[in-house]
Design an enzyme around this catalytic site. Structure first.
Site, PDB file in Angstrom:
ATOM      1  N   ASP A  70      44.676  87.460  49.705  1.00 53.87           N
ATOM      2  CA  ASP A  70      44.792  88.806  49.165  1.00 53.87           C
ATOM      3  C   ASP A  70      45.701  88.737  47.948  1.00 53.87           C
ATOM      4  O   ASP A  70      46.732  88.061  47.964  1.00 53.87           O
ATOM      5  CB  ASP A  70      45.331  89.799  50.196  1.00 53.87           C
ATOM      6  CG  ASP A  70      44.930  91.224  49.841  1.00 53.87           C
ATOM      7  OD1 ASP A  70      43.734  91.467  49.590  1.00 53.87           O
ATOM      8  OD2 ASP A  70      45.801  92.100  49.791  1.00 53.87           O
ATOM      9  N   HIS A 177      48.189  82.009  40.348  1.00 49.72           N
ATOM     10  CA  HIS A 177      48.750  82.525  41.593  1.00 49.72           C
ATOM     11  C   HIS A 177      47.995  81.980  42.803  1.00 49.72           C
ATOM     12  O   HIS A 177      48.581  81.522  43.770  1.00 49.72           O
ATOM     13  CB  HIS A 177      48.662  84.058  41.550  1.00 49.72           C
ATOM     14  CG  HIS A 177      47.346  84.553  40.996  1.00 49.72           C
ATOM     15  ND1 HIS A 177      46.889  84.206  39.738  1.00 49.72           N
ATOM     16  CD2 HIS A 177      46.364  85.301  41.534  1.00 49.72           C
ATOM     17  CE1 HIS A 177      45.699  84.747  39.540  1.00 49.72           C
ATOM     18  NE2 HIS A 177      45.360  85.416  40.618  1.00 49.72           N
TER      19      HIS A 177
HETATM   20  P1  IMP Z   1      41.663  91.411  46.495  1.00 51.36           P
HETATM   21  O1  IMP Z   1      42.578  90.274  46.758  1.00 51.36           O
HETATM   22  O2  IMP Z   1      40.243  91.021  46.740  1.00 51.36           O
HETATM   23  O3  IMP Z   1      42.084  92.660  47.228  1.00 51.36           O
HETATM   24  O4  IMP Z   1      41.708  91.680  44.929  1.00 51.36           O
HETATM   25  C1  IMP Z   1      42.556  92.621  44.350  1.00 51.36           C
HETATM   26  C2  IMP Z   1      42.114  92.963  42.958  1.00 51.36           C
HETATM   27  O5  IMP Z   1      42.697  92.077  42.046  1.00 51.36           O
HETATM   28  C3  IMP Z   1      40.622  92.974  42.683  1.00 51.36           C
HETATM   29  O6  IMP Z   1      40.343  94.036  41.817  1.00 51.36           O
HETATM   30  C4  IMP Z   1      40.384  91.671  41.993  1.00 51.36           C
HETATM   31  O7  IMP Z   1      39.346  91.773  41.093  1.00 51.36           O
HETATM   32  C5  IMP Z   1      41.698  91.436  41.297  1.00 51.36           C
HETATM   33  N1  IMP Z   1      41.974  90.008  41.308  1.00 51.36           N
HETATM   34  C6  IMP Z   1      42.114  89.208  42.378  1.00 51.36           C
HETATM   35  N2  IMP Z   1      42.343  87.947  41.984  1.00 51.36           N
HETATM   36  C7  IMP Z   1      42.326  87.958  40.636  1.00 51.36           C
HETATM   37  C8  IMP Z   1      42.468  86.937  39.667  1.00 51.36           C
HETATM   38  O8  IMP Z   1      42.632  85.743  39.944  1.00 51.36           O
HETATM   39  N3  IMP Z   1      42.398  87.343  38.379  1.00 51.36           N
HETATM   40  C9  IMP Z   1      42.199  88.636  38.018  1.00 51.36           C
HETATM   41  N4  IMP Z   1      42.032  89.613  38.892  1.00 51.36           N
HETATM   42  C10 IMP Z   1      42.095  89.283  40.198  1.00 51.36           C
END
Ligand code: IMP
Length: 191
Positions: A70, A177
């Site tokens: 996440d 990250h």
């Molecule tokens: P989740 O971890 O799937 O909840 O992602 C959270 C949000 O951050 C989503 O809108 C993803 O598109 C964005 N996100 C997650 N990882 C990345 C990354 O590595 N680069 C840019 N955006 C990210």
């Protein structure tokens, strides 16, 4: 080494990055593809809670150890938002472009543009054992999107003069990250 591992994400952009980094750690010998599981609602208040929710659900559905991630984008001028709500910043079920658009709108004319991506990964085993690890990359929010690679907020997040979307997958995986979180997880297993 884990003989068979499930990557607990239905986001192909994320899965590609996780697999790329995982393969260099020696943590798993076989990443099992083509699995399915019911969608998991991200109801946690923290990245760690959400990563664990996803990992547990996929382990339960597949019977395999599952690695979930996440991620949140923390913008200092916005008090750390969107953070754990990064995927729903502009609303439920919105596109990457809508989230990026809202972010740039909120950052218009703002001088302090420092921000960080934070990822928590959770590795959950069928016997209930759970291990989490975190990775962070510091950067800043650009005035406009740049680059065509990556996904999500990558076109507006700059590290050392380039956005993550201006980097190849390999370059992003050296400093991201997500990559740092996975490498920290591997270190927890002595790798
Ligand atoms: P989740 O971890 O799937 O909840 O992602 C959270 C949000 O951050 C989503 O809108 C993803 O598109 C964005 N996100 C997650 N990882 C990345 C990354 O590595 N680069 C840019 N955006 C990210």
């Amino acid at each position: 080494m884990i003989p068979r591992l499930a990557v607990a994400s239905k986001n192909p952009d994320k899965v590609r990055e996780i697999e790329e980094v995982l393969s260099s750690t020696g943590l798993a010998s076989d990443i099992v593809r083509g699995l399915d599981w019911p969608d998991v609602e991200e109801t946690g208040e923290t990245l760690e809670e959400n990563a664990l929710l996803k990992g547990r659900a996929v382990t339960e559905a597949t019977g395999l150890p599952a690695l979930a991630d996440d991620t949140g984008l923390e913008v200092d001028a916005l008090g750390g938002r969107p953070g754990v709500r990064s995927s729903r910043f502009a609303g439920q079920e919105v596109s990457y472009a809508e989230n990026v658009g809202l972010l740039l709108e909120k950052m218009a004319g703002v001088e302090d543009r420092t921000a960080r991506f934070r990822t928590v990964v959770a590795l959950v085993f069928p016997d209930g054992a759970e291990v989490t690890a975190e990775g962070i990359v510091e950067g800043s929010i650009t005035a406009a999107p740049r680059g065509r690679n990556g996904f999500g907020y990558d076109p507006v997040f700059e590290v050392e003069g380039r956005t993550l979307a201006e980097m190849t997958l390999d370059e992003k995986s050296r400093l991201s990250h997500r990559a740092r979180a996975i490498r920290a997880l591997a270190r927890a297993f002595g790798l």
